[in-house]
Design a protein around this motif. Sequence first.
Motif, PDB file in Angstrom:
ATOM      1  N   UNK A  50       5.964 -69.024  12.560  1.00  0.00           N
ATOM      2  CA  UNK A  50       5.967 -68.846  11.008  1.00  0.00           C
ATOM      3  C   UNK A  50       4.806 -69.324  10.445  1.00  0.00           C
ATOM      4  N   UNK A  51       4.445 -70.573  10.689  1.00  0.00           N
ATOM      5  CA  UNK A  51       3.350 -71.329   9.860  1.00  0.00           C
ATOM      6  C   UNK A  51       2.136 -71.066  10.478  1.00  0.00           C
ATOM      7  N   UNK A  52       1.852 -70.556  11.674  1.00  0.00           N
ATOM      8  CA  UNK A  52       0.412 -70.376  12.111  1.00  0.00           C
ATOM      9  C   UNK A  52      -0.024 -71.726  12.861  1.00  0.00           C
ATOM     10  N   UNK A 173       8.979 -65.266   8.930  1.00  0.00           N
ATOM     11  CA  UNK A 173       7.592 -65.150   8.423  1.00  0.00           C
ATOM     12  C   UNK A 173       7.314 -63.852   7.520  1.00  0.00           C
ATOM     13  N   UNK A 174       7.797 -62.922   7.987  1.00  0.00           N
ATOM     14  CA  UNK A 174       7.869 -61.617   7.138  1.00  0.00           C
ATOM     15  C   UNK A 174       8.520 -61.953   5.811  1.00  0.00           C
ATOM     16  N   UNK A 175       9.543 -62.369   5.712  1.00  0.00           N
ATOM     17  CA  UNK A 175      10.223 -62.592   4.483  1.00  0.00           C
ATOM     18  C   UNK A 175       9.524 -63.747   3.542  1.00  0.00           C
ATOM     19  N   UNK A 183       1.244 -67.668   2.773  1.00  0.00           N
ATOM     20  CA  UNK A 183       0.035 -66.605   2.793  1.00  0.00           C
ATOM     21  C   UNK A 183      -0.002 -65.766   3.925  1.00  0.00           C
ATOM     22  N   UNK A 184      -0.153 -64.390   3.527  1.00  0.00           N
ATOM     23  CA  UNK A 184      -0.364 -63.614   4.735  1.00  0.00           C
ATOM     24  C   UNK A 184      -1.889 -63.688   5.438  1.00  0.00           C
ATOM     25  N   UNK A 188      -1.622 -58.526   7.937  1.00  0.00           N
ATOM     26  CA  UNK A 188      -0.307 -58.504   7.657  1.00  0.00           C
ATOM     27  C   UNK A 188      -0.118 -57.899   6.104  1.00  0.00           C
ATOM     28  N   UNK A 189       0.942 -57.141   6.128  1.00  0.00           N
ATOM     29  CA  UNK A 189       1.032 -56.375   4.634  1.00  0.00           C
ATOM     30  C   UNK A 189       1.848 -57.290   3.870  1.00  0.00           C
ATOM     31  N   UNK A 190       1.407 -57.806   2.913  1.00  0.00           N
ATOM     32  CA  UNK A 190       2.226 -58.896   1.899  1.00  0.00           C
ATOM     33  C   UNK A 190       2.922 -57.939   0.949  1.00  0.00           C
TER      34      UNK A 190
END
Length: 190
Positions: A50-52, A173-175, A183-184, A188-190
Amino acid sequence: MLTERSKRLRSLINCSIFAAVTAILAQIEIPLPLIPISGQTLAVGIAATVLGSRHGAIAMLVYAAIGAIGLPVFAGFSGGPQVLVGPSGGYIFGFIATAYITGLILEKTRFSIPIALIANIVGMVVTLIFGTIQLKIVMDLNWHAALAAGVYPFIPVGLIKAFLASVIGITVRRRLVQAKLIGATQGEVA
């Protein structure tokens, strides 16, 4: 528009939330003779997914720090510096490296479930390496005994947790990206 200060505060809150999630999942455990199987590694994988890399590692550093000062956040409601220097301490130190490496793999490729699964399996290996080395040293075991106690029992459940961390992590993460709570990345498509 969020200010830079607001973004930093949001990142710190996210790191704190995942440190707390790790503390909660740490209490789900299956006792084994030397090192229990716990939900900690599932939380590490979810946090990294989720966070990277950077924020996942910070979340695990926060988790290790609050446990080190004595709060009962480690498996079995344990805490204190003795846990970090004991047989299971290497796994906890490994969580920091695992979160960073897992998140970095995702950042350098893309945030998708198949890539997250690979990244989480790599992360599982990193945790097991850190944990087994400290287990061997602290318990004065030979490599065969250290692997038997610190690696082999964790592989099947670790693969299941890697899969769960990938699916849960990418979904969350997507949500969060859609809600603009994190941040995307470029892919990733925000």
